[in-house]
Design an enzyme around this catalytic site. Sequence first.
Site, PDB file in Angstrom:
ATOM      1  N   TYR A  43       0.669  -1.210  -0.106  1.00 39.01           N
ATOM      2  CA  TYR A  43       0.051   0.086  -0.033  1.00 39.01           C
ATOM      3  C   TYR A  43       0.811   1.308  -0.063  1.00 39.01           C
ATOM      4  O   TYR A  43       0.275   2.421  -0.355  1.00 39.01           O
ATOM      5  CB  TYR A  43      -0.961   0.086   1.276  1.00 39.01           C
ATOM      6  CG  TYR A  43      -2.065  -0.806   1.204  1.00 39.01           C
ATOM      7  CD1 TYR A  43      -2.330  -1.873   0.307  1.00 39.01           C
ATOM      8  CD2 TYR A  43      -2.798  -1.191   2.441  1.00 39.01           C
ATOM      9  CE1 TYR A  43      -3.305  -2.694   0.270  1.00 39.01           C
ATOM     10  CE2 TYR A  43      -4.115  -1.678   2.531  1.00 39.01           C
ATOM     11  CZ  TYR A  43      -3.971  -2.779   1.376  1.00 39.01           C
ATOM     12  OH  TYR A  43      -5.141  -3.695   1.437  1.00 39.01           O
ATOM     13  N   HIS A 101      -0.701 -11.827   1.990  1.00 41.67           N
ATOM     14  CA  HIS A 101      -1.512 -10.689   1.075  1.00 41.67           C
ATOM     15  C   HIS A 101      -2.340 -11.261  -0.001  1.00 41.67           C
ATOM     16  O   HIS A 101      -3.635 -11.363  -0.339  1.00 41.67           O
ATOM     17  CB  HIS A 101      -0.960  -9.549   0.598  1.00 41.67           C
ATOM     18  CG  HIS A 101      -1.554  -8.178   0.273  1.00 41.67           C
ATOM     19  ND1 HIS A 101      -1.205  -6.960   0.180  1.00 41.67           N
ATOM     20  CD2 HIS A 101      -2.973  -8.107   0.072  1.00 41.67           C
ATOM     21  CE1 HIS A 101      -2.200  -6.203  -0.003  1.00 41.67           C
ATOM     22  NE2 HIS A 101      -3.283  -7.002  -0.002  1.00 41.67           N
TER      23      HIS A 101
END
Length: 271
Positions: A43, A101
């Site tokens: 991110y 993830h």
Amino acid sequence: MTYQSPIPQLGLGTFGRTGEEGIETILAALEIGYRHIDTAQSYGTEANVGEAVGRSGLPRADLFITTKVADTNLARQDFAASVEESLETLGLDQVDLLLIHWPSQDDLVPFEDYMQELVKAQQRGLTRLIGVSNFPIALLEKAMALLGPDALVTNQVEIHPYHQSPRLVAYCRSKGLSLTAYQPLYKGAVNDDALLQEIAAAHGVTASAIALAFLMAEGHAVIPASGSRQNLERNFAALKVQLSDADIQRIGALDRGARHINPAKSPRWDD
């Protein structure tokens, strides 16, 4: 449903919360009362989360910080170093929850390698809890066979009123595994839904708050993201909403399998 996960049920997603504006957004959320903050290596917001947490002055014990190991860091030689770098960037000695993830695409990294590295990170004290993200049933079964039935605390996946993942939800409920819903507001589209607006008016909140309250009533954790303090406050109000069984049934009928996040690296989904 009774929520029994150790993860605070309403959290803040930080995708897109970059720059000084992102720090201010995270700080605003902490001031409002959010204590569960979700970030990820991919991110680019770990530094902002760390900065906001530091500026907030809140005791570390009051916060629940999640980050995720990127699929580019799953190899044994990269995994631990990437987690250590995340902790340094966050300014923390330990995160509360560490997730894979995305599973490795086409087994570029052996499944056993990165799942074992995840456990090692927990054993080393780099994280209190471990879990996964974007795992279908087949990979959850594989993970539980490898690590044991209680090793993982959550599977973070896309869930919202228009994509309720009934097969995955039923399986996880049968195993006592919580789900954490990302994109719970379908990029804000729930605000335009007539049914959610109708129910929201009856409760004196927004349609977004109703969508979040529905997902929490279904037993999920939710991590909506927003750059607006007003929307952060409106979303936080979902914690006080008590939906009726009739409301839940009507919202449940909105499911149409509308998946928003589906990159080429996605596994074979169940729903």
